[in-house]
Design a protein around this motif. Structure first.
Motif, PDB file in Angstrom:
ATOM      1  N   UNK A  14      34.386  87.042  60.337  1.00 11.89           N
ATOM      2  CA  UNK A  14      33.436  87.540  60.583  1.00 11.89           C
ATOM      3  C   UNK A  14      32.243  87.501  59.317  1.00 11.89           C
ATOM      4  N   UNK A  15      30.994  87.421  59.605  1.00  5.23           N
ATOM      5  CA  UNK A  15      30.357  87.694  58.376  1.00  5.23           C
ATOM      6  C   UNK A  15      29.038  86.737  58.369  1.00  5.23           C
ATOM      7  N   UNK A  16      27.936  86.766  57.300  1.00  4.88           N
ATOM      8  CA  UNK A  16      27.199  85.977  57.135  1.00  4.88           C
ATOM      9  C   UNK A  16      27.383  84.551  56.604  1.00  4.88           C
ATOM     10  N   UNK A  17      26.499  83.823  56.735  1.00  2.00           N
ATOM     11  CA  UNK A  17      26.898  82.251  56.358  1.00  2.00           C
ATOM     12  C   UNK A  17      27.367  82.092  54.940  1.00  2.00           C
ATOM     13  N   UNK A  18      28.272  81.250  54.869  1.00  2.00           N
ATOM     14  CA  UNK A  18      28.723  80.701  53.573  1.00  2.00           C
ATOM     15  C   UNK A  18      29.224  79.404  53.690  1.00  2.00           C
ATOM     16  N   UNK A  19      28.773  78.309  53.033  1.00  9.01           N
ATOM     17  CA  UNK A  19      29.088  76.960  52.868  1.00  9.01           C
ATOM     18  C   UNK A  19      29.095  76.530  51.368  1.00  9.01           C
ATOM     19  N   UNK A  20      30.203  76.137  50.891  1.00 11.71           N
ATOM     20  CA  UNK A  20      30.267  75.391  49.389  1.00 11.71           C
ATOM     21  C   UNK A  20      30.014  74.056  49.436  1.00 11.71           C
ATOM     22  N   UNK A  21      29.223  73.708  48.595  1.00  7.30           N
ATOM     23  CA  UNK A  21      28.880  72.102  48.698  1.00  7.30           C
ATOM     24  C   UNK A  21      29.969  71.545  47.859  1.00  7.30           C
ATOM     25  N   UNK A  22      30.542  70.593  48.535  1.00  9.70           N
ATOM     26  CA  UNK A  22      31.901  69.761  47.909  1.00  9.70           C
ATOM     27  C   UNK A  22      31.678  68.655  47.687  1.00  9.70           C
ATOM     28  N   UNK A  23      30.408  67.839  48.187  1.00  8.52           N
ATOM     29  CA  UNK A  23      30.307  66.436  47.843  1.00  8.52           C
ATOM     30  C   UNK A  23      28.948  66.399  48.027  1.00  8.52           C
ATOM     31  N   UNK A  24      28.205  65.182  47.568  1.00 12.75           N
ATOM     32  CA  UNK A  24      27.022  64.788  47.938  1.00 12.75           C
ATOM     33  C   UNK A  24      26.716  63.465  48.338  1.00 12.75           C
TER      34      UNK A  24
ATOM     35  N   UNK B 118      15.219  60.857  52.567  1.00  8.97           N
ATOM     36  CA  UNK B 118      15.241  62.254  52.405  1.00  8.97           C
ATOM     37  C   UNK B 118      15.792  62.856  50.960  1.00  8.97           C
ATOM     38  N   UNK B 119      16.164  61.933  50.320  1.00  8.24           N
ATOM     39  CA  UNK B 119      16.691  62.461  49.001  1.00  8.24           C
ATOM     40  C   UNK B 119      18.150  62.842  48.811  1.00  8.24           C
ATOM     41  N   UNK B 120      18.646  63.900  48.091  1.00  9.44           N
ATOM     42  CA  UNK B 120      20.019  64.348  48.151  1.00  9.44           C
ATOM     43  C   UNK B 120      20.336  65.170  49.308  1.00  9.44           C
ATOM     44  N   UNK B 121      21.758  64.838  49.616  1.00 14.73           N
ATOM     45  CA  UNK B 121      22.011  65.476  50.906  1.00 14.73           C
ATOM     46  C   UNK B 121      23.314  66.310  50.415  1.00 14.73           C
ATOM     47  N   UNK B 122      23.546  67.566  50.881  1.00  8.83           N
ATOM     48  CA  UNK B 122      24.587  68.454  50.417  1.00  8.83           C
ATOM     49  C   UNK B 122      25.605  68.255  51.521  1.00  8.83           C
ATOM     50  N   UNK B 123      26.971  68.181  50.890  1.00  7.53           N
ATOM     51  CA  UNK B 123      27.999  68.112  52.286  1.00  7.53           C
ATOM     52  C   UNK B 123      28.943  69.188  51.981  1.00  7.53           C
ATOM     53  N   UNK B 124      29.217  69.833  53.084  1.00  3.76           N
ATOM     54  CA  UNK B 124      30.583  70.805  52.572  1.00  3.76           C
ATOM     55  C   UNK B 124      31.125  71.246  54.066  1.00  3.76           C
ATOM     56  N   UNK B 125      32.102  72.193  54.139  1.00  2.00           N
ATOM     57  CA  UNK B 125      32.596  72.903  54.972  1.00  2.00           C
ATOM     58  C   UNK B 125      32.054  74.216  55.091  1.00  2.00           C
TER      59      UNK B 125
END
Length: 601
Positions: free
Chosen positions: A200-210, A216-223
């Motif tokens: 539970x909690x607010x949004x957290x997403x770590x960018x692990x790939x791009x 559209x330019x650079x795209x951030x990918x992560x879980x």
């Protein structure tokens, strides 16, 4: 919430990861029955297909029995370990592929250690049980031993094992019972790999790939680790240095099959691609707009090798490339650093040169090969290992080297490795081969592969991985022969090459353009020799009854990029252009080289 499983496929190079992903995609009916897909679907760039290896990790997803399985295909070569380390953060479990004959190899240990340390649940797949001399039971014991040595938890040690053949398209819990498909593997994934933990909690997403799109330019990918992300949502980008950047998500995608589909929102546990955030780096956290909380910063192992990258200043400068200036060079290297975390670049005293740090010869050669195909011209110097001072002692990187060779040539390999300060630890039979394990300085491995393959008639199987930093082992003799250097500019002639063949082996064919200071062959002695191969035969107007003997010239020796990088010495460069690769002396004029050598001595 939709059932989700996030798995990474890890293995030593050439143990069948990408082939297995192909079979999973086909089994889950991702393609029409009449659709031509070819093999190794995920190895989709030219370099990967040519070399037969995975260089960049890929994300795909399939649906099986109402469960979405996100699959991450990872590289198998030790030089691309940085790529594996970061993408494992997106997974909850791993499929560890092991060859049924070779068993756990150096890179198997490396990637398994990373996966176990992150607490991921493993499923062991003993692949290629259709091979002759395979030994599945023995390999299973070796894998258990490896897990135990890597301090796996009791839960991780209780791993399920699947046997089969990716190539033939079957998997089974018993290798003596061949099945029709790979469904037992997919069933094991659903049964044993845990669903992503959701807190539970607010949004957290770590960018692990791009990724990058020209639209559209650079795209951030992560879980997404926590919370839900939606389109047009305001967010805070938390940089690794603690800086906070306010931003907004414009578009949101999830992985569906081989592509991506646009969605309005994604919940915790799924892997997604985010468009609209600027200035991000791998390892940054996308967090809640009002109450941002960062995830732990990623740690990537340090580089172990560096090379000098400099602009091309040879007489043939600018003939083939589009990007030839130092500005082009540094911009391209900075762009590479954004996605290649194991790469570092440092300026040098010269504005035209940069020190590039990487994981190994292959890691750096893939970057150079990519750049030449994009139209860059550059020169690279001799690879150097990174020396550290630990507690006042000069230390260097030491690697574990494993060589499998026919028994009759094992002695030659041991001699070559010990000449380069290698220490033989294990020597045991492995099927009809001899299994050798050494501890050897990283310096000693540079250029060793060619010597070993020559000594074993190409039958040696070599693999190595970084072990630790240990005290300096002393000087290692490098190349035993000198080189033949051109003394003039022009086209090489068959006449001169024929006359000089007893002086050594040539790297150029008749008719090739050469310049003064270019390395055109290997000398038969240990000193360098400057020769003229541009001079033609003197012709006269006298007729003669005897014909000249036809010149018989041995074919020129041609290097691959890695072979050239391993061949050169500290006073030499490899000149790389979109169409050519040449070896040259850094100082082109012979008299200037002699003066420099006297000053050095």
């Amino acid at each position: 919430m939709q059932n989700i499983r996030n798995i990474a496929i890890i293995a030593h190079v050439d143990h069948g990861k990408t082939t297995l992903v192909d079979k999973i995609l086909h089994t889950c009916s991702l393609f029409r029955d009449n659709q031509e897909t070819g093999e190794l679907i995920l190895d989709n760039n030219d370099l990967e297909r040519e070399r037969g290896i995975t260089i960049v990790s890929k994300n795909v997803s399939v649906n099986y029995k109402g469960t979405k399985i996100n699959i991450i295909d990872t590289p198998g070569h030790a030089d691309f370990g940085g790529e594996v380390e970061r993408v494992l953060k997106m997974a909850d479990g791993v499929l560890l592929l092991v060859d049924a004959f070779e068993g756990p190899m150096p890179q198997t240990r490396f990637v398994t250690q990373k996966a176990l340390a992150l607490g991921l649940k493993p499923i062991v797949v003993i692949n290629k049980v259709d091979k002759e001399n395979c030994r599945p039971d023995e390999v299973h014991e070796k894998v258990f031993e490896l897990f135990f040595n890597l301090e796996a938890t009791e839960e991780q040690l209780d791993f399920p094992t699947i046997y089969g053949s990716s190539k033939q398209g079957w998997m089974s819990t018993d290798y003596t019972q061949k099945t029709e498909d790979i469904l037992p593997l997919l069933d094991a994934v659903i049964e044993h790999i845990p669903a992503p933990p959701v807190s539970e909690g607010t949004l957290q997403m770590q960018i692990t790939s791009l990724d990058f799109s020209k639209f559209v330019g650079r795209i951030a990918i992560g879980r997404i680790a926590r919370g839900t992300v939606t389109e047009n949502q305001p967010v805070t980008l938390m940089k690794k240095d603690g800086k906070l950047v306010r931003s907004r998500i414009k578009e949101l995608y999830t992985f569906e099959g081989l592509g991506r589909i646009r969605v309005e929102s994604v919940k915790a546990g799924d892997i997604c691609a985010v468009v609209g955030i600027d200035g991000f780096d791998i390892g940054d956290t996308i967090a809640d707009f009002e109450n941002p909380e960062a995830l732990p910063v990623m740690h990537i192992d340090e580089p172990t090798m560096n090379m000098l990258f400099t602009i091309n200043n040879s007489p043939f400068f600018g003939k083939e490339g589009k990007f030839v200036t130092s500005r082009h060079l540094i911009e391209r290297l900075e762009k590479e650093m954004e996605k290649n975390l194991a790469l570092k670049v440092e300026p040098t005293a010269s504005n035209d040169s940069y020190l590039v740090f990487g994981r190994g010869i292959l890691h750096l050669s893939v970057l150079i090969e990519t750049m030449r195909r994009e139209g860059y011209e550059l020169q690279v110097g001799q690879p150097q290992v990174i020396i550290k001072e630990i507690d006042g002692v000069k230390c260097e990187p030491i690697e574990t080297l494993i060589v499998d060779v026919p028994a009759e040539t094992a002695g030659k390999v041991i001699e070559l490795a010990t000449m380069r300060k290698g220490e033989l630890l294990i020597m045991e039979p492995k099927g009809d081969l001899q299994h050798l394990e050494f501890e050897i300085p990283s310096r000693g491995i540079i250029g060793l592969r060619n010597s070993v393959l020559t000594a074993t008639a190409g039958e040696a199987i070599m693999a190595h991985r970084f072990k630790s930093y240990e005290p300096w082992k002393g000087e290692i003799s490098q190349r035993s022969a000198g080189v033949l250097v051109s003394m003039d500019k022009g086209s090489s002639t068959a006449y001169r090459i024929d006359k000089l063949q007893d002086r050594g082996i040539f790297f150029v064919d008749p008719g090739e353009e050469v310049y003064e200071g270019m390395i055109i062959g290997e000398h038969s002695r240990d000193s360098d020799l400057t020769v003229n191969i541009t001079e033609g035969k003197q012709l006269t107007n006298f007729r003669t009854t005897s014909k000249d003997d036809a010149t018989r010239i041995a074919p020129a020796t041609k290097f691959s990029l890695e072979e050239a990088m391993e061949y050169i010495q500290s006073d030499e460069y490899v000149e790389v252009t979109p169409q050519s690769m040449r070896l040259r002396k850094i100082i082109l004029r012979e008299n200037e080289r002699l003066v420099a050598a006297k000053k050095k001595s």
